[in-house]
Design a protein around this motif. Sequence first.
Motif, PDB file in Angstrom:
ATOM      1  N   TYR A  34       2.191  13.230  -3.654  1.00  0.00           N
ATOM      2  CA  TYR A  34       2.841  12.090  -3.362  1.00  0.00           C
ATOM      3  C   TYR A  34       4.342  12.217  -2.629  1.00  0.00           C
ATOM      4  CZ  TYR A  34       5.262   7.520  -4.392  1.00  0.00           C
ATOM      5  OH  TYR A  34       6.034   6.596  -4.466  1.00  0.00           O
ATOM      6  N   THR A  44       5.822   3.605  -0.089  1.00  0.00           N
ATOM      7  CA  THR A  44       5.358   3.907  -1.252  1.00  0.00           C
ATOM      8  C   THR A  44       3.954   3.750  -1.481  1.00  0.00           C
ATOM      9  OG1 THR A  44       6.048   1.857  -2.213  1.00  0.00           O
ATOM     10  CG2 THR A  44       7.611   3.753  -2.637  1.00  0.00           C
ATOM     11  N   GLN A  45       3.398   2.388  -0.725  1.00  0.00           N
ATOM     12  CA  GLN A  45       2.196   2.127  -1.104  1.00  0.00           C
ATOM     13  C   GLN A  45       1.411   2.969  -0.159  1.00  0.00           C
ATOM     14  OE1 GLN A  45       0.675  -0.267  -2.970  1.00  0.00           O
ATOM     15  NE2 GLN A  45      -1.273   0.650  -2.317  1.00  0.00           N
ATOM     16  N   GLU A  48       0.838   6.064  -1.993  1.00  0.00           N
ATOM     17  CA  GLU A  48      -0.099   6.454  -3.073  1.00  0.00           C
ATOM     18  C   GLU A  48      -1.408   6.293  -2.692  1.00  0.00           C
ATOM     19  OE1 GLU A  48       0.955   2.730  -5.308  1.00  0.00           O
ATOM     20  OE2 GLU A  48       2.932   3.675  -5.906  1.00  0.00           O
ATOM     21  N   THR A  51      -2.186   9.891  -1.347  1.00  0.00           N
ATOM     22  CA  THR A  51      -2.273  10.676  -2.536  1.00  0.00           C
ATOM     23  C   THR A  51      -3.704  10.652  -3.104  1.00  0.00           C
ATOM     24  OG1 THR A  51      -0.088  10.788  -3.042  1.00  0.00           O
ATOM     25  CG2 THR A  51      -1.512  11.643  -4.810  1.00  0.00           C
ATOM     26  N   GLN A  52      -4.120   9.318  -3.255  1.00  0.00           N
ATOM     27  CA  GLN A  52      -5.487   9.087  -3.703  1.00  0.00           C
ATOM     28  C   GLN A  52      -6.574   9.802  -2.888  1.00  0.00           C
ATOM     29  OE1 GLN A  52      -6.419   4.881  -4.463  1.00  0.00           O
ATOM     30  NE2 GLN A  52      -8.660   5.516  -4.970  1.00  0.00           N
TER      31      GLN A  52
END
Length: 186
Positions: A34, A44-45, A48, A51-52
């Motif tokens: 992340y 940030t979105q 995220e 990262t997923q």
Amino acid sequence: MLSNQTDADVFQALRSGNLVALGILYDRYGSIVYRLALRMLGNTQEAEDLTQEVFLILWRHQNYEPKRGSMNAFLSTLTRSRAIDRHRKMRSQRQLIQKWSSSIFPENQNSLMDKISFQEISHRVREALSQLPNNQRQVLEKAYYEGMSQSEISQDLNIPLGTVKTHKRKGLIQLRQILKDLVESR
């Protein structure tokens, strides 16, 4: 206990179908992935989402090879590579929007009326896309909104390249027909 095992052992458990192993790897490396994604993408979105995506790739493709390096190095390289891909797609989208914008609004592109008009046109294009058959809409969105090449779309959708080209051509023809009044007024 699996959480006390080495990364190689935990990954082997993941290969065997143990989803707890994915959770353990995420607990170990999720924050590293992340932070790297956030540093590279600055959002940030997006970080995220990336990262997923990285952990989904690890789970689905299971292409980590412990003999070639650490899990940390593998996930960092994968994150970096995917972040670069996202930058390319975003740059491609921006260039496409700028190209469309400059062709639609050649003079004084920054006025409020121009911005409102551009938003209306974008809305109409989205509505027109929603009227297309799913396969054509999907190909056009991947090409023009995600910046994917036809061969990338072929791989992503797992359909032949010729089919992608056909869907794209037919979709553009139908889109032009739906937006005929908009195209002719420009």
